[in-house]
Structure formats: C-alpha cells, structure tokens
Design a protein around this motif. Structure first.
Motif, PDB file in Angstrom:
ATOM      1  N   PRO A  28       0.808  -1.237   0.000  1.00 21.31           N
ATOM      2  CA  PRO A  28       0.000   0.000   0.000  1.00 21.31           C
ATOM      3  C   PRO A  28       0.835   1.278   0.000  1.00 21.31           C
ATOM      4  O   PRO A  28       0.354   2.339  -0.389  1.00 21.31           O
ATOM      5  CB  PRO A  28      -0.814  -0.126   1.292  1.00 21.31           C
ATOM      6  N   ASN A  29       2.097   1.170   0.427  1.00 28.60           N
ATOM      7  CA  ASN A  29       2.976   2.336   0.427  1.00 28.60           C
ATOM      8  C   ASN A  29       3.691   2.535  -0.901  1.00 28.60           C
ATOM      9  O   ASN A  29       4.532   3.431  -1.025  1.00 28.60           O
ATOM     10  CB  ASN A  29       4.017   2.219   1.547  1.00 28.60           C
ATOM     11  N   GLY A  30       3.383   1.691  -1.887  1.00 27.02           N
ATOM     12  CA  GLY A  30       3.958   1.870  -3.212  1.00 27.02           C
ATOM     13  C   GLY A  30       5.296   1.201  -3.429  1.00 27.02           C
ATOM     14  O   GLY A  30       6.005   1.527  -4.386  1.00 27.02           O
ATOM     15  N   VAL A  31       5.667   0.252  -2.583  1.00 27.93           N
ATOM     16  CA  VAL A  31       6.930  -0.475  -2.746  1.00 27.93           C
ATOM     17  C   VAL A  31       6.658  -1.712  -3.584  1.00 27.93           C
ATOM     18  O   VAL A  31       5.945  -2.619  -3.164  1.00 27.93           O
ATOM     19  CB  VAL A  31       7.531  -0.870  -1.380  1.00 27.93           C
ATOM     20  N   GLY A  32       7.227  -1.760  -4.792  1.00 26.00           N
ATOM     21  CA  GLY A  32       6.960  -2.841  -5.722  1.00 26.00           C
ATOM     22  C   GLY A  32       7.847  -4.047  -5.502  1.00 26.00           C
ATOM     23  O   GLY A  32       8.699  -4.070  -4.597  1.00 26.00           O
ATOM     24  N   PRO A  33       7.706  -5.079  -6.338  1.00 26.91           N
ATOM     25  CA  PRO A  33       8.483  -6.308  -6.160  1.00 26.91           C
ATOM     26  C   PRO A  33       9.971  -6.145  -6.452  1.00 26.91           C
ATOM     27  O   PRO A  33      10.781  -6.919  -5.940  1.00 26.91           O
ATOM     28  CB  PRO A  33       7.826  -7.290  -7.148  1.00 26.91           C
ATOM     29  N   VAL A  34      10.343  -5.172  -7.291  1.00 22.54           N
ATOM     30  CA  VAL A  34      11.767  -4.908  -7.540  1.00 22.54           C
ATOM     31  C   VAL A  34      12.269  -3.990  -6.436  1.00 22.54           C
ATOM     32  O   VAL A  34      11.869  -2.824  -6.342  1.00 22.54           O
ATOM     33  CB  VAL A  34      11.977  -4.261  -8.931  1.00 22.54           C
ATOM     34  N   ARG A  35      13.149  -4.528  -5.583  1.00 28.47           N
ATOM     35  CA  ARG A  35      13.617  -3.775  -4.417  1.00 28.47           C
ATOM     36  C   ARG A  35      15.132  -3.876  -4.341  1.00 28.47           C
ATOM     37  O   ARG A  35      15.695  -4.919  -4.025  1.00 28.47           O
ATOM     38  CB  ARG A  35      12.978  -4.312  -3.134  1.00 28.47           C
ATOM     39  N   THR A  36      15.800  -2.782  -4.691  1.00 27.08           N
ATOM     40  CA  THR A  36      17.259  -2.710  -4.634  1.00 27.08           C
ATOM     41  C   THR A  36      17.647  -1.550  -3.728  1.00 27.08           C
ATOM     42  O   THR A  36      16.807  -0.924  -3.086  1.00 27.08           O
ATOM     43  CB  THR A  36      17.836  -2.507  -6.045  1.00 27.08           C
ATOM     44  N   ASP A  37      18.946  -1.267  -3.701  1.00 27.49           N
ATOM     45  CA  ASP A  37      19.408  -0.145  -2.889  1.00 27.49           C
ATOM     46  C   ASP A  37      19.076   1.197  -3.528  1.00 27.49           C
ATOM     47  O   ASP A  37      19.122   2.224  -2.856  1.00 27.49           O
ATOM     48  CB  ASP A  37      20.927  -0.250  -2.673  1.00 27.49           C
ATOM     49  N   GLY A  38      18.767   1.186  -4.810  1.00 22.96           N
ATOM     50  CA  GLY A  38      18.421   2.423  -5.497  1.00 22.96           C
ATOM     51  C   GLY A  38      16.913   2.568  -5.639  1.00 22.96           C
ATOM     52  O   GLY A  38      16.300   1.915  -6.497  1.00 22.96           O
ATOM     53  N   ILE A  39      16.301   3.413  -4.826  1.00 18.16           N
ATOM     54  CA  ILE A  39      14.848   3.579  -4.864  1.00 18.16           C
ATOM     55  C   ILE A  39      14.407   4.138  -6.214  1.00 18.16           C
ATOM     56  O   ILE A  39      13.361   3.760  -6.745  1.00 18.16           O
ATOM     57  CB  ILE A  39      14.389   4.501  -3.712  1.00 18.16           C
ATOM     58  N   TRP A  40      15.223   5.045  -6.774  1.00 18.85           N
ATOM     59  CA  TRP A  40      14.871   5.630  -8.068  1.00 18.85           C
ATOM     60  C   TRP A  40      14.795   4.553  -9.149  1.00 18.85           C
ATOM     61  O   TRP A  40      13.910   4.577 -10.001  1.00 18.85           O
ATOM     62  CB  TRP A  40      15.888   6.700  -8.453  1.00 18.85           C
ATOM     63  N   PHE A  41      15.730   3.585  -9.094  1.00 17.07           N
ATOM     64  CA  PHE A  41      15.715   2.484 -10.067  1.00 17.07           C
ATOM     65  C   PHE A  41      14.495   1.603  -9.851  1.00 17.07           C
ATOM     66  O   PHE A  41      13.843   1.172 -10.823  1.00 17.07           O
ATOM     67  CB  PHE A  41      17.003   1.668  -9.924  1.00 17.07           C
ATOM     68  N   ASP A  42      14.171   1.348  -8.602  1.00 19.37           N
ATOM     69  CA  ASP A  42      12.981   0.536  -8.292  1.00 19.37           C
ATOM     70  C   ASP A  42      11.727   1.187  -8.846  1.00 19.37           C
ATOM     71  O   ASP A  42      10.872   0.512  -9.435  1.00 19.37           O
ATOM     72  CB  ASP A  42      12.847   0.359  -6.778  1.00 19.37           C
ATOM     73  N   ASP A  43      11.608   2.516  -8.663  1.00 20.41           N
ATOM     74  CA  ASP A  43      10.412   3.211  -9.134  1.00 20.41           C
ATOM     75  C   ASP A  43      10.281   3.131 -10.652  1.00 20.41           C
ATOM     76  O   ASP A  43       9.180   2.945 -11.186  1.00 20.41           O
ATOM     77  CB  ASP A  43      10.446   4.677  -8.693  1.00 20.41           C
ATOM     78  N   ILE A  44      11.401   3.261 -11.372  1.00 19.86           N
ATOM     79  CA  ILE A  44      11.359   3.204 -12.841  1.00 19.86           C
ATOM     80  C   ILE A  44      10.903   1.828 -13.306  1.00 19.86           C
ATOM     81  O   ILE A  44       9.972   1.692 -14.111  1.00 19.86           O
ATOM     82  CB  ILE A  44      12.734   3.555 -13.440  1.00 19.86           C
ATOM     83  N   VAL A  45      11.564   0.774 -12.804  1.00 16.64           N
ATOM     84  CA  VAL A  45      11.258  -0.584 -13.260  1.00 16.64           C
ATOM     85  C   VAL A  45       9.843  -0.986 -12.848  1.00 16.64           C
ATOM     86  O   VAL A  45       9.075  -1.538 -13.663  1.00 16.64           O
ATOM     87  CB  VAL A  45      12.293  -1.584 -12.707  1.00 16.64           C
ATOM     88  N   ASN A  46       9.483  -0.729 -11.600  1.00 15.51           N
ATOM     89  CA  ASN A  46       8.145  -1.113 -11.132  1.00 15.51           C
ATOM     90  C   ASN A  46       7.052  -0.363 -11.880  1.00 15.51           C
ATOM     91  O   ASN A  46       5.989  -0.931 -12.166  1.00 15.51           O
ATOM     92  CB  ASN A  46       8.016  -0.848  -9.631  1.00 15.51           C
ATOM     93  N   THR A  47       7.296   0.900 -12.210  1.00 17.48           N
ATOM     94  CA  THR A  47       6.302   1.677 -12.958  1.00 17.48           C
ATOM     95  C   THR A  47       6.141   1.158 -14.374  1.00 17.48           C
ATOM     96  O   THR A  47       5.023   0.996 -14.873  1.00 17.48           O
ATOM     97  CB  THR A  47       6.707   3.163 -12.989  1.00 17.48           C
ATOM     98  N   ILE A  48       7.253   0.880 -15.043  1.00 16.83           N
ATOM     99  CA  ILE A  48       7.196   0.408 -16.436  1.00 16.83           C
ATOM    100  C   ILE A  48       6.478  -0.930 -16.536  1.00 16.83           C
ATOM    101  O   ILE A  48       5.597  -1.126 -17.381  1.00 16.83           O
ATOM    102  CB  ILE A  48       8.612   0.324 -17.028  1.00 16.83           C
ATOM    103  N   PHE A  49       6.816  -1.859 -15.658  1.00 12.27           N
ATOM    104  CA  PHE A  49       6.252  -3.196 -15.773  1.00 12.27           C
ATOM    105  C   PHE A  49       4.901  -3.333 -15.066  1.00 12.27           C
ATOM    106  O   PHE A  49       4.320  -4.415 -15.066  1.00 12.27           O
ATOM    107  CB  PHE A  49       7.245  -4.235 -15.252  1.00 12.27           C
ATOM    108  N   SER A  50       4.408  -2.249 -14.499  1.00  5.22           N
ATOM    109  CA  SER A  50       3.034  -2.242 -13.990  1.00  5.22           C
ATOM    110  C   SER A  50       2.045  -1.755 -15.040  1.00  5.22           C
ATOM    111  O   SER A  50       0.839  -1.714 -14.787  1.00  5.22           O
ATOM    112  CB  SER A  50       2.931  -1.356 -12.739  1.00  5.22           C
ATOM    113  N   SER A  51       2.546  -1.369 -16.202  1.00  3.24           N
ATOM    114  CA  SER A  51       1.718  -0.835 -17.278  1.00  3.24           C
ATOM    115  C   SER A  51       1.495  -1.890 -18.356  1.00  3.24           C
ATOM    116  O   SER A  51       2.450  -2.340 -19.000  1.00  3.24           O
ATOM    117  CB  SER A  51       2.379   0.403 -17.892  1.00  3.24           C
ATOM    118  N   SER A  52       0.245  -2.273 -18.574  1.00  2.88           N
ATOM    119  CA  SER A  52      -0.068  -3.295 -19.578  1.00  2.88           C
ATOM    120  C   SER A  52       0.312  -2.874 -20.997  1.00  2.88           C
ATOM    121  O   SER A  52       0.928  -3.658 -21.726  1.00  2.88           O
ATOM    122  CB  SER A  52      -1.563  -3.641 -19.511  1.00  2.88           C
ATOM    123  N   PRO A  53      -0.034  -1.658 -21.460  1.00  4.04           N
ATOM    124  CA  PRO A  53       0.373  -1.287 -22.824  1.00  4.04           C
ATOM    125  C   PRO A  53       1.873  -1.271 -23.023  1.00  4.04           C
ATOM    126  O   PRO A  53       2.365  -1.646 -24.099  1.00  4.04           O
ATOM    127  CB  PRO A  53      -0.229   0.114 -22.992  1.00  4.04           C
TER     128      PRO A  53
END
Length: 549
Positions: free
Chosen positions: A465-490
């Motif tokens: 619920p806090n927006g932490v996706g399955p990709v979790r590394t030391d770089g939060i910015w990297f996690d946000d990019i990957v989790n956002t891209i692969f959460s989009s069906s199109p």
C-alpha cells in the motif's frame, strides 16, 4: 464367336478419379465472409464531420462527465495521504481539470488532431506514493504544510520528467520506434489499453453493488435495447443514454443517502455509496483560476525525478495505443509516425505546464473517452474540442464543478465496464489486416496479450500500500522506474509484441504481418487520406520547421 489368330489383350478397367476437393472455406456454406474494412461504416459522424450545435454541446458535456471520474478518483485517493483537507482536494481537482482542458486543446489542434481527451494518468501512482512516503515520517508544523511540500516536490518532478517526452517526441525517436509496429503489434497494445484497466471496472463497481450494478444494467438496456423498441428515439438513446442513466442512478443514490440506508454501514461503503461524503461542494471556492506555482516554489530531488521519468515513458506507450484506437473509432487512417512523435512531444509540453501549475499527476490520452466515441458512433473532433469549454468552466467555478464531482465512483466504474470493453474490442479489429490463420501470428498475439496482462498483474499484486513494488534494490529511483514500467499493460505489450514480431521470421512473414497494408500509413505522404485527417489548421504547418514534421 470363335477367336481369331491375333490374341487381343484385355484392357484393365478404368480407374475412377474423384473430383478435386472444393476450395471453398469451411464456413462458406453457412454464411458470407467479410472483407477487411478500413473504416467503420456505422459511424454517423467521423473526425471532421459534425452533428448539429445543440447535439454537439450535449455530447461535449457527456465527454466531460466521462473524463471527470479519473480526476476525482486520483484526487480522492492521494490528497488525503499527502495531508490535504477537503479544500485542498477541491483545488487539486480544479487544477487537473484546467490542465486537462489545455492539453486536450493542444492535442486536437497541434498534436494528433484526433478526438482524444487528455486526462489524469494512473501511471504516476508509484512515483507519487514514493514522494508521499518520503515525507510521511518528517515533522511539519501542520498537515497542510506537509501537503504543500509534497505538491511542490511533485511539481519539480513533473517539470524535469516532462523533458523525457519532449525529447523522444520532437526528436522523432518515438515515431521511429513505432515504425517497427505492424497490425500484429497494434492488436495486443490496443486490447490491453482497455483490458489492463479492469481494476477500475467491476472491482470498483463492487464497492457499492446496489448503485453500480443498476447503472451497468440500465446503460446496456437503454443504449442497446430500448433504441430498438422505440425507433423514433433511436438516435437520442444511442447518443445520450449515458447522461440519462447517470442522472437516474445518481438520483437513486441520493434517495438512498437521504433515507438513511447507509447510516450504519462501514466507512468504505459510505465513501463509495453516499452522495454527501466527498465534501467538495462545501469546501470548493466559488471562483478560482489555477495559476503557476500556486503551492510554492518547486522542489527538485533526483530520487523522485527518476521515478516520474519512468511514468512519463509509460504515458507515451499508453497514449500511443489509445491514439490508434481513437483513429479507428473516428474513421481516420492510423496516425503516421510523424504525428505520433509530435503528439508525444506536445504531451511533454503539457506535462511541463502541469508541473508549473501544480497538478498532482501528468496526463495521458483518456481511454474512457475514446470508448465513448464507439458507444455514441460519433467521432467528431469538434465535440471533443467543445468539451474543453466545460472543463475550463467547471475548473474555474468550483462550486458548480464540485456538484458533478460528487457523483459516486461506482457509477463511473459501471461506465468504464462498457467503455473499456469497446476499446479492447477495437484492438481486435486490426487483426483483419493480417493473416488470421498464421500460427506464427497467433503465437505473437497470444504471448503479447497474456504477458501484457499477467506481468503487470504480478507487479501490482506484489506492491505494498505504500507503493513499494516487487523490484527492491538499494536504489529507490531504479525501483520506481522498473516497477512503474512493468506495472503498465500497454508498455509490456509494446515491448513483448515489438520484440517478437520483428525477430520471429520477420522478413519471410511480411505479407502475413499485414505490412503491405500498414506501411503506407507510416509516413504522412504514404496515403492520400493522411493529409485530410492530420493536417494542421490555419496554415500553422507552414511555420513549423520541416524537421519536426
């Protein structure tokens, strides 16, 4: 009779040869086969044809009502988590409405020129939650101060990330990428543009079944069945049944609220069912014009900017699929690569303006409004342009806008069930331009469709619920990019479909992929009709450098 001196050899009996099997298709004896059709003949008004002015204004108001749902849901979900009160929520809704109007005009006049409404995008959810969580543990003098600091950080992130779309758009990078598309790629991309939003359909409707389900049933009956029972009211029901049903069910919800049906219900039920739980009418200002940097000076933080950049890429992919669906439902040719590029570039300009004016999220092409084109059989550009007048009016005169923003969300969810389904089905129609019987095409379609829905579902299901996706590394910015891209069906469908379609026996399967039909539409001059649909108005094109066209 006696034999003669010359013995006569008996000939073997003739062999009966069966007639060649019929070359007719299996279904020929049961009915006709339908030839591919580039334009939908049941459209009553196409992109540059217009209904009468009274009908235009009613249809435009209907577009406003449909696009309002996403903005209200986003503001109601995130503003309280930022620390904002009901007044802050009303001002955020006004700002997003104001920016949606500006971006819609930009796209319909200078962008794709397609009848597409631009509205708030859910693709910014993860970066938004990341910013909210970053300030949740900090100490502020008041919750309102936390809200303003959060909004200022969102502003800074939107401003910087907007240059991603500006660059890939005006550099023609995105348009050149779309040249790798074929009908085999477009089918899953457009399909999942609708199907990927299933969570905003019946699951949201289920939060208040006694309102949402009657809305869904009534809309289907009024719009599809009653127009056949009452032929004289055919066009009225076909075009305006949605407005009629919203009014009836909204009134029904108000009666239930006043009768005390939800007085002892759970808080979530009250939020979904009651018509007086938004508190927008009492807290919205009478008159307020959104202005630049209304929340204060933007705050720029690299960790949040990168997450927003991922969301900006995702909106490019989502809008691209929506544009192809809009072109089909508006009777236009598929948008050329140069048109897609300039639209994505202008979407970046719109995101830059949103950061300056202080919107909560960036915008994308509205899938629900494209579905409304198919529902009403009217793909007029003018109707969508007129709808921006309602957006401007209700974003400035807050009390009036808050009245319509108080429509319960299950009513919008019931509408989405129909409109998202129409867009998904439009994607299937592109398959007629390729070989339906190619097992190679079936493989690419099947894998792209399934992974386009399955992979994002995995990422969404495993996001806290806090927006932490399955990709979790030391770089939060990297996690946000990957989790956002692969959460989009199109986005996933574009990646998988383009990769498979251009690497699996691509050269030898050009005919099966439908490239002979597709390639002329890739360039503006490839088909004589492209200029008819996508030419810029009032000789604007003459003042734009040719390298951007």
């Amino acid at each position: 009779m006696g034999e003669t001196g010359h013995h006569q050899h008996q000939q073997p009996p003739p062999v009966l040869v069966a007639p060649p099997p019929s070359q007719m298709p299996l279904g020929a004896a049961r009915g006709p086969t339908w030839a591919p059709t580039e334009q939908l003949h049941q459209l009553q008004f196409c992109i540059h044809s217009n209904p009468s002015w009274p009908e235009t204004f009613l249809l435009a108001f209907q577009h406003y009502i449909v696009m309002l749902g996403s903005i209200v849901i986003i503001a109601s979900t995130f503003v309280p988590r930022m620390g904002g009160d009901h007044g802050d929520k009303a001002r955020v809704i006004q700002t997003m409405l104001f920016m949606a109007a500006i971006n819609t005009l930009l796209q319909t006049i200078l962008g794709t020129r397609l009848p597409t409404v631009m509205t708030a995008s859910f693709s910014f959810t993860l970066p938004l939650l990341s910013i909210i969580n970053d300030y949740s543990d900090r100490t502020f003098r008041s919750e309102h101060e936390r809200f303003e600091v959060t909004m200022r950080t969102i502003q800074g992130s939107l401003i910087v990330s907007s240059f991603v779309n500006i660059f890939i758009g005006f550099s023609k990078a995105w348009g050149n990428f779309t040249r790798f598309f074929s009908p085999i790629v477009i089918v899953p991309v457009v399909c999942v543009v609708g199907l990927g939003l299933f969570a905003r359909g019946f699951p949201l409707l289920g939060n208040c079944v006694e309102i949402g389900l009657p809305m869904l049933i009534l809309l289907v009956i009024c719009q599809q069945y009653l127009k056949r029972v009452f032929p004289r009211a055919h066009y009225i029901l076909e075009r305006f049944a949605l407005l009629l049903c919203v009014g009836l069910i909204w009134g029904f919800a108000a009666i239930l609220t006043e009768a005390g049906a939800y007085n002892n219900a759970k808080e979530q039920t009250k939020q979904s069912c009651r018509t007086d739980r938004t508190f927008l009418i009492s807290s919205a200002p009478w008159v307020r014009i959104p202005y630049p940097f209304q929340w204060g000076k933007p705050i720029f933080r690299a960790s949040h900017v990168f997450g927003m950049m991922g969301a900006a890429l995702v909106t490019s992919a989502e809008s691209t699929g929506t544009y192809f669906a809009a072109a089909r439902l508006a009777g236009a040719t598929p948008p050329p690569a140069s048109v897609i590029s300039q639209s994505i570039g202008l979407q970046g300009v719109g995101m830059l303006l949103e950061g300056i004016f202080g919107a909560a999220v960036g915008t994308t092409a509205s899938v629900e409004n494209v579905g409304l084109l198919g529902l009403t059989h009217i793909g007029s550009r003018r109707v969508v342009q007129i709808s921006t007048a309602f957006m401007f009016f209700f974003s400035i005169f807050g009390k009036f806008g808050a009245f319509f923003a108080s429509i319960p969300s299950p009513i919008f969810a019931a509408i989405y069930c129909v409109l998202f389904g129409i867009v998904a089905a439009v994607g299937i129609t592109f398959m007629q331009f390729a070989n339906n019987n190619s097992l190679r095409n079936i493989y690419v379609l099947g894998l792209s469709l399934f992974l386009g829905i399955s992979i994002p579902q995995y990422f969404i299901s495993n996001t806290t619920p806090n927006g932490v996706g399955p990709v979790r590394t030391d770089g939060i910015w990297f996690d946000d990019i990957v989790n956002t891209i692969f959460s989009s069906s199109p986005t996933v469908a574009i990646i998988v479909g383009t990769l498979l379609d251009n690497t699996l026996d691509a050269k030898h399967s050009a005919a099966d992929r439908g490239l002979a039909w597709w390639r002329p539409f890739q360039s503006r001059k490839g088909d004589s009709r492209n200029e008819e649909f996508y030419s810029l108005p009032v000789r604007i094109r003459e003042y734009i450098p040719s390298r951007y066209l």
